[in-house]
Each structure stands twice: as structure tokens, then as C-alpha cells.
Scaffold this active site. Structure first.
Site, short mmCIF file in Angstrom:
data_model
loop_
_atom_site.label_atom_id
_atom_site.label_comp_id
_atom_site.label_asym_id
_atom_site.label_seq_id
_atom_site.Cartn_x
_atom_site.Cartn_y
_atom_site.Cartn_z
N TYR A 70 -86.36 -17.78 29.97
CA TYR A 70 -85.23 -16.89 30.21
C TYR A 70 -84.52 -16.56 28.90
O TYR A 70 -84.22 -15.39 28.61
CB TYR A 70 -84.25 -17.51 31.20
CG TYR A 70 -83.06 -16.63 31.52
CD1 TYR A 70 -83.19 -15.54 32.37
CD2 TYR A 70 -81.81 -16.89 30.96
CE1 TYR A 70 -82.10 -14.73 32.66
CE2 TYR A 70 -80.72 -16.09 31.24
CZ TYR A 70 -80.87 -15.01 32.08
OH TYR A 70 -79.79 -14.21 32.36
N LYS A 90 -84.09 -12.99 26.84
CA LYS A 90 -82.78 -12.46 26.49
C LYS A 90 -82.69 -12.15 25.00
O LYS A 90 -81.95 -11.24 24.59
CB LYS A 90 -81.67 -13.42 26.93
CG LYS A 90 -81.49 -13.43 28.45
CD LYS A 90 -81.11 -12.05 28.96
CE LYS A 90 -81.13 -11.91 30.45
NZ LYS A 90 -80.70 -10.58 30.93
#
EC number: 1.1.1.-
Length: 340
Positions: free
Chosen positions: A211, A215
């Protein structure tokens, strides 16, 4: 516009999250009367709370990009009940961020049905607990959080630009990012052959890191989209709501969900508090163009966004993104060049 919070690059930590939970952002009061706002992923969590605020602050039109129309209808009904906004305010359009065809269909609907779009909040994101490929062949978080978000941003730029020119003031394109981008080790993204390929490999997948990696890649995308847009027409920025009690970990197993929920309960902001950042990000001025909006300030991004090596990797990655999207749509680079 406020200056950067600190000269220290963004990085997440338990102490930082604790501080953030005790110092929530200001609740926006800006009126959105006469404005058309687009938001993806408004069914639950941060997206729902942001949509609720936009409606409460008088947005004339809200465009919801939803994967499930049934859940979209539930969110629409709930927001209408809470804000008393007219049924004609919220429009539901189907959007599956794992599908290029769905993204294209959504963008066509937006461009054909709505004369103007004053702000687009690209909030939809996933944090899969296990490796899974999208129908397009990419790891799901990489697909949704990065590649598809880049594609949707590019397809929406012309409408945002036209609205800004006609209105005589800039519109906003917001990428919902994360301070976790500052935690990424350069070794996880450095690859002379293909950064996309490296992040896509199942052997390299670690759910605890993926994740944050996506990002970082999204931050790179945001900066390049900002470079392609005039801030007098479209202000492009990234917004970080900090750790929040949201639905992001909804796909975790109970063994993963329990500690995640406990941590968020202790040091996380509420989804409502986090959503304040999503709303305030589209009220920022031109100084926020290409910036990282966090804690009601333009913050310093992570090292891999600002360093020479990070910028070099970012250039390589952006070329890879454009190559991938150009296979799907030969007009991608033209759409970007027309916005600069």
C-alpha cells in the site's frame, strides 16, 4: 497559504499518528454553492464523509463514481437524509477502477452529462491482504491506486481545464495519498528495467508494504500530472488524511483486521476528521499546486519524492505509466500536452 509544516520529509510513525489523532484538521466551512464536485469511492469511510461534507456545504452537483450502484444508492439516500439536499444533487455513475473500459465509460459520461466540474477527488483505493491480479493483468493495489488513478486523472483534465478557463479561477484535481509514501525503501522500487514490473511481481509482494509503495508511485504520478497542468487553470495536489478509522482494511482476515482495528481505535482519526483534509484540499490556492496537503498545511513529501534519486526514478516511472496507458489510449500524451 500556510508554509510547510517542517523541513523534515514525510514519514509515518506511531507517535506521528498519535499526535494527528489529538490534533484533527479544522472542519471546512467554505461554501460549495454553484460547484460541481466529483468523488470516487464515496460509499463508505473517508469518501462517504467527504461527500457528506460537500453536500452539507452546499455543492450544487455531486458526481459519485461507484463500483456498486446499490451501495451508491444507499450512500446517496443517507446523505440526502442527513443534509436535506435535493435528490437532483447527487448523481451515481458506475466506476470500476480495476477496469480500463469502466474508467473510459465513466469519463465519457462525466464529459457528456456535466457542463462543468470544479473539483475531482480521486479517493478510491484498495489495500489487498494478498496478491491478486486485476482484469488488466496488474497487481490489484498497483492497478487501482496508481495506474487507473493516473488514467482517470488524465481523462478528467480537459473538463477541469475548460471549467477553470470559463470560470476564471482554477479547478482542483486531488489525489488522496498517504504519509506512508515516505516509508518506502528505495530498493523496493529501484529497477533499471521496469519499476512497474518490479512492483507487479508476486514474488515481491508484501501486503504490509504494498500500500505504501503504491502511494509513493501515486505521489510521483500526481507531481507529473501537476507539471502538465497550469495552476491558473487546474490546481493538482495530493492530500493525506493520516491514519483513520475507515473501511480500507475491509478485506483483511480477522487475524489481520483485529490488530489493525485496535491500532486505529487508539491512534487513528475518525473517518469524519480525516475527510476534512479531503475537502479542504480542494479549497487550496496555487501555492498548493503539486504539493502534499496534510494537517491543514503544505507538508514536505518523503525523500523519494524530493531527492535527486527519487526524481530520477519518478521520471522513469512516469514514462512507464505513459507507455502502459498509451497502449490502451493513444491520445493520453495529447490530453496531457493540451493541458500544459
Amino acid at each position: 497559504m500556510a508554509e510547510a509544516i517542517t523541513s523534515v520529509p514525510a514519514k509515518s510513525s506511531l507517535s506521528a499518528f498519535w499526535w494527528a489523532s489529538k490534533h484533527p484538521p479544522a472542519d471546512p466551512t467554505t461554501s460549495f454553492a454553484g460547484k460541481t464536485i466529483l468523488i470516487t469511492g464515496p460509499n463508505a469511510g473517508l469518501g462517504y464523509e467527504a461527500a457528506l461534507k460537500f453536500a452539507a456545504l452546499g455543492a450544487s452537483q455531486l458526481i459519485f463514481g461507484v463500483r456498486s450502484l446499490a451501495r451508491g444508492k444507499e450512500a446517496k439516500a443517507s446523505i440526502e437524509a442527513k443534509t436535506k439536499c435535493a435528490p437532483s444533487v447527487i448523481h451515481l455513475l458506475q466506476l470500476d477502477m480495476a477496469s480500463y473500459a469502466s474508467i473510459e465509460s465513466f469519463a465519457r459520461e462525466v464529459n457528456s452529462k456535466f457542463p462543468v466540474v470544479h473539483a475531482a477527488v480521486l479517493n478510491a483505493g484498495v489495500a489487498p491482504p494478498a496478491y491478486k491480479r486485476s482484469p488488466e493483468g496488474w497487481e490489484m493495489a498497483l492497478q487501482v491506486n496508481v495506474i487507473s488513478t493516473a488514467y482517470l486523472a488524465i481523462l478528467l483534465l480537459p473538463k477541469l481545464r475548460a471549467t477553470g478557463i470559463a470560470a476564471g479561477e482554477p479547478t482542483h484535481l486531488e489525489f488522496v495519498t498517504s504519509v506512508g509514501h515516505g516509508d518506502v525503501a528505495v530498493e523496493t522500487v529501484r529497477d533499471a528495467r521496469s519499476i512497474l514490473g518490479k512492483v507487479n511481481e508476486e514474488a515481491n509482494f508484501k501486503f504490509t508494504a504494498q500500500y505504501s509503495i503504491t502511494k509513493l508511485l501515486e505521489m510521483w504520478v500526481m507531481r507529473h500530472v501537476a507539471a502538465a497542468a497550469r495552476s491558473s487553470e487546474v490546481i493538482v495536489n495530493g492530500a493525506c488524511p493520516s491514519l483513520c478509522k475507515s473501511s480500507l482494511g475491509r478485506d483483511f482476515s480477522i487475524m489481520l483486521r483485529a490488530p489493525d482495528s485496535l491500532m486505529k481505535a487508539i491512534i487513528g482519526r475518525t473517518a469524519e476528521q480525516g475527510s476534512r483534509i479531503l475537502v479542504s484540499a480542494v479549497t487550496t490556492g496555487q501555492k498548493a499546486h503539486g504539493g502534499f496537503w496534510s494537517h491543514d498545511r503544505i507538508a514536505v513529501p518523503g525523500v523519494l519524492v524530493t531527492s535527486d534519486e527519487g526524481k530520477k526514478l519518478s521520471e522513469q516511472f512516469w514514462k512507464e505509466i505513459l507507455d502502459e496507458l498509451s497502449k490502451q489510449n493513444p491520445d493520453v500524451e495529447k490530453l496531457l500536452s493540451e493541458s500544459s
